[in-house]
Write a protein that holds these residues in place. Structure first.
Motif, PDB file in Angstrom:
ATOM      1  N   LEU A 160       0.936  -1.114   0.097  1.00  0.00           N
ATOM      2  CA  LEU A 160       0.081  -0.032  -0.112  1.00  0.00           C
ATOM      3  C   LEU A 160       0.888   1.280   0.256  1.00  0.00           C
ATOM      4  O   LEU A 160       1.819   1.205   0.843  1.00  0.00           O
ATOM      5  N   MET A 161       0.575   2.296  -0.705  1.00  0.00           N
ATOM      6  CA  MET A 161       1.346   3.509  -0.784  1.00  0.00           C
ATOM      7  C   MET A 161       0.607   4.600  -0.268  1.00  0.00           C
ATOM      8  O   MET A 161      -0.582   4.852  -0.818  1.00  0.00           O
ATOM      9  N   ARG A 162       1.328   5.673   0.156  1.00  0.00           N
ATOM     10  CA  ARG A 162       0.914   6.856   0.319  1.00  0.00           C
ATOM     11  C   ARG A 162       1.760   8.123  -0.012  1.00  0.00           C
ATOM     12  O   ARG A 162       2.766   7.829   0.042  1.00  0.00           O
ATOM     13  N   TRP A 214      -0.691  13.527   5.986  1.00  0.00           N
ATOM     14  CA  TRP A 214      -1.258  12.495   5.121  1.00  0.00           C
ATOM     15  C   TRP A 214      -1.816  13.454   3.822  1.00  0.00           C
ATOM     16  O   TRP A 214      -2.715  14.103   4.183  1.00  0.00           O
ATOM     17  N   VAL A 215      -1.437  12.993   2.597  1.00  0.00           N
ATOM     18  CA  VAL A 215      -2.120  13.646   1.548  1.00  0.00           C
ATOM     19  C   VAL A 215      -2.967  12.567   0.716  1.00  0.00           C
ATOM     20  O   VAL A 215      -4.053  12.811   0.252  1.00  0.00           O
ATOM     21  N   ALA A 216      -2.276  11.403   0.029  1.00  0.00           N
ATOM     22  CA  ALA A 216      -3.475  10.430  -0.359  1.00  0.00           C
ATOM     23  C   ALA A 216      -3.001   8.989  -0.292  1.00  0.00           C
ATOM     24  O   ALA A 216      -1.605   8.727   0.072  1.00  0.00           O
ATOM     25  N   THR A 217      -3.608   8.058  -0.495  1.00  0.00           N
ATOM     26  CA  THR A 217      -3.452   6.620  -0.275  1.00  0.00           C
ATOM     27  C   THR A 217      -3.798   5.899  -1.544  1.00  0.00           C
ATOM     28  O   THR A 217      -4.934   6.277  -2.143  1.00  0.00           O
ATOM     29  N   ILE A 218      -3.085   4.835  -1.892  1.00  0.00           N
ATOM     30  CA  ILE A 218      -3.533   3.990  -3.122  1.00  0.00           C
ATOM     31  C   ILE A 218      -3.202   2.716  -2.692  1.00  0.00           C
ATOM     32  O   ILE A 218      -2.102   2.157  -1.962  1.00  0.00           O
ATOM     33  N   SER A 241      -2.801  -1.631  -3.016  1.00  0.00           N
ATOM     34  CA  SER A 241      -1.580  -2.319  -3.798  1.00  0.00           C
ATOM     35  C   SER A 241      -1.875  -2.593  -5.191  1.00  0.00           C
ATOM     36  O   SER A 241      -1.039  -2.488  -5.957  1.00  0.00           O
ATOM     37  N   ALA A 242      -3.161  -2.767  -5.309  1.00  0.00           N
ATOM     38  CA  ALA A 242      -3.509  -2.893  -6.841  1.00  0.00           C
ATOM     39  C   ALA A 242      -3.828  -1.676  -7.756  1.00  0.00           C
ATOM     40  O   ALA A 242      -4.037  -1.834  -9.006  1.00  0.00           O
ATOM     41  N   GLY A 243      -4.034  -0.517  -7.068  1.00  0.00           N
ATOM     42  CA  GLY A 243      -4.260   0.633  -7.767  1.00  0.00           C
ATOM     43  C   GLY A 243      -5.807   0.839  -7.859  1.00  0.00           C
ATOM     44  O   GLY A 243      -6.203   1.643  -8.664  1.00  0.00           O
ATOM     45  N   HIS A 244      -6.696  -0.108  -7.193  1.00  0.00           N
ATOM     46  CA  HIS A 244      -8.231   0.093  -7.381  1.00  0.00           C
ATOM     47  C   HIS A 244      -8.779   1.020  -6.535  1.00  0.00           C
ATOM     48  O   HIS A 244     -10.000   1.500  -6.830  1.00  0.00           O
ATOM     49  N   SER A 245      -8.275   1.312  -5.413  1.00  0.00           N
ATOM     50  CA  SER A 245      -8.909   2.296  -4.385  1.00  0.00           C
ATOM     51  C   SER A 245      -7.966   3.153  -3.906  1.00  0.00           C
ATOM     52  O   SER A 245      -6.944   3.090  -3.629  1.00  0.00           O
ATOM     53  N   THR A 246      -8.408   4.392  -3.941  1.00  0.00           N
ATOM     54  CA  THR A 246      -7.721   5.780  -3.629  1.00  0.00           C
ATOM     55  C   THR A 246      -8.427   6.612  -2.417  1.00  0.00           C
ATOM     56  O   THR A 246      -9.717   6.455  -2.499  1.00  0.00           O
ATOM     57  N   ASN A 247      -7.730   7.181  -1.635  1.00  0.00           N
ATOM     58  CA  ASN A 247      -8.294   8.190  -0.876  1.00  0.00           C
ATOM     59  C   ASN A 247      -7.508   9.539  -0.907  1.00  0.00           C
ATOM     60  O   ASN A 247      -6.384   9.320  -1.090  1.00  0.00           O
ATOM     61  N   TYR A 248      -8.133  10.642  -0.415  1.00  0.00           N
ATOM     62  CA  TYR A 248      -7.403  11.846  -0.284  1.00  0.00           C
ATOM     63  C   TYR A 248      -7.723  12.557   0.898  1.00  0.00           C
ATOM     64  O   TYR A 248      -9.035  12.597   1.319  1.00  0.00           O
ATOM     65  N   MET A 277       5.000   5.006  -8.467  1.00  0.00           N
ATOM     66  CA  MET A 277       3.719   5.719  -7.891  1.00  0.00           C
ATOM     67  C   MET A 277       3.891   6.963  -8.495  1.00  0.00           C
ATOM     68  O   MET A 277       4.802   7.733  -8.609  1.00  0.00           O
ATOM     69  N   TYR A 278       2.604   7.588  -8.555  1.00  0.00           N
ATOM     70  CA  TYR A 278       2.522   9.112  -8.883  1.00  0.00           C
ATOM     71  C   TYR A 278       1.818   9.865  -8.344  1.00  0.00           C
ATOM     72  O   TYR A 278       0.669   9.405  -7.724  1.00  0.00           O
ATOM     73  N   LEU A 279       1.878  11.195  -8.201  1.00  0.00           N
ATOM     74  CA  LEU A 279       0.985  12.042  -7.795  1.00  0.00           C
ATOM     75  C   LEU A 279       0.757  13.175  -8.657  1.00  0.00           C
ATOM     76  O   LEU A 279       1.753  14.034  -8.957  1.00  0.00           O
ATOM     77  N   HIS A 280      -0.417  13.533  -9.175  1.00  0.00           N
ATOM     78  CA  HIS A 280      -0.615  14.575 -10.319  1.00  0.00           C
ATOM     79  C   HIS A 280      -1.160  15.664  -9.427  1.00  0.00           C
ATOM     80  O   HIS A 280      -2.429  15.348  -8.723  1.00  0.00           O
ATOM     81  N   LEU A 281      -0.580  16.879  -9.379  1.00  0.00           N
ATOM     82  CA  LEU A 281      -1.053  18.252  -8.625  1.00  0.00           C
ATOM     83  C   LEU A 281      -1.486  18.883  -9.637  1.00  0.00           C
ATOM     84  O   LEU A 281      -0.797  19.353 -10.473  1.00  0.00           O
ATOM     85  N   ASN A 282      -2.748  19.334  -9.741  1.00  0.00           N
ATOM     86  CA  ASN A 282      -3.589  20.344 -10.322  1.00  0.00           C
ATOM     87  C   ASN A 282      -3.999  21.603  -9.569  1.00  0.00           C
ATOM     88  O   ASN A 282      -4.211  21.451  -8.244  1.00  0.00           O
ATOM     89  N   ASN A 283      -4.258  22.766 -10.149  1.00  0.00           N
ATOM     90  CA  ASN A 283      -4.656  23.953  -9.636  1.00  0.00           C
ATOM     91  C   ASN A 283      -3.796  24.222  -8.277  1.00  0.00           C
ATOM     92  O   ASN A 283      -4.733  24.562  -7.264  1.00  0.00           O
TER      93      ASN A 283
END
Length: 115
Positions: A32-34, A46-50, A52-59, A78-84
């Motif tokens: 699990l990655m954060r 904490w910013v976000a979690t994904i 292990s399979a990449g199917h579930s995310t939380n912010y 793993m990636y984090l896209h930051l917009n706005n």
């Protein structure tokens, strides 16, 4: 597990960045990655979690709708896209890997939002 973040930099308000977290481990898909961040003079948040399979995310509420977490298990990344982005997003961003045996952290990448 060794984690290396990249992609940080200086961006103007309203701009975008993509952060990457490269993992040196054979079983990246088991983790699990954060993403976390630490603003100057403040604690690590904490910013976000994904999962292990990449199917579930939380912010965190502060980034929901603006940031997107994703992962490519074939690339151990793993990636984090930051917009706005806004100045309150200025921080060192850290990635972390979790499993039952413990956790590992990267050294962080600086994101500065300023005009």
């Amino acid at each position: 597990v060794q984690l290396v973040e990249s992609g940080g930099g200086l961006v103007q308000p309203g701009g975008s960045l993509r952060l990457s977290c490269a993992a040196s481990v054979f079983t990246f898909s088991n983790y699990l990655m954060r993403w976390y961040r630490q603003a100057p003079g403040k604690g690590r948040d904490w910013v976000a979690t994904i999962d292990s399979a990449g199917h579930s995310t939380n912010y965190a509420d502060s980034v929901k709708g603006r940031f997107t977490i994703s992962r490519d298990n074939a690339k151990n990344t793993m990636y984090l896209h930051l917009n706005n982005l806004n100045p309150e997003d200025t921080a060192v961003y850290f990635c972390a890997a979790f499993r039952s045996s413990g956790d590992s952290w990267g050294q962080g990448t600086q994101v500065t939002v300023s005009s």
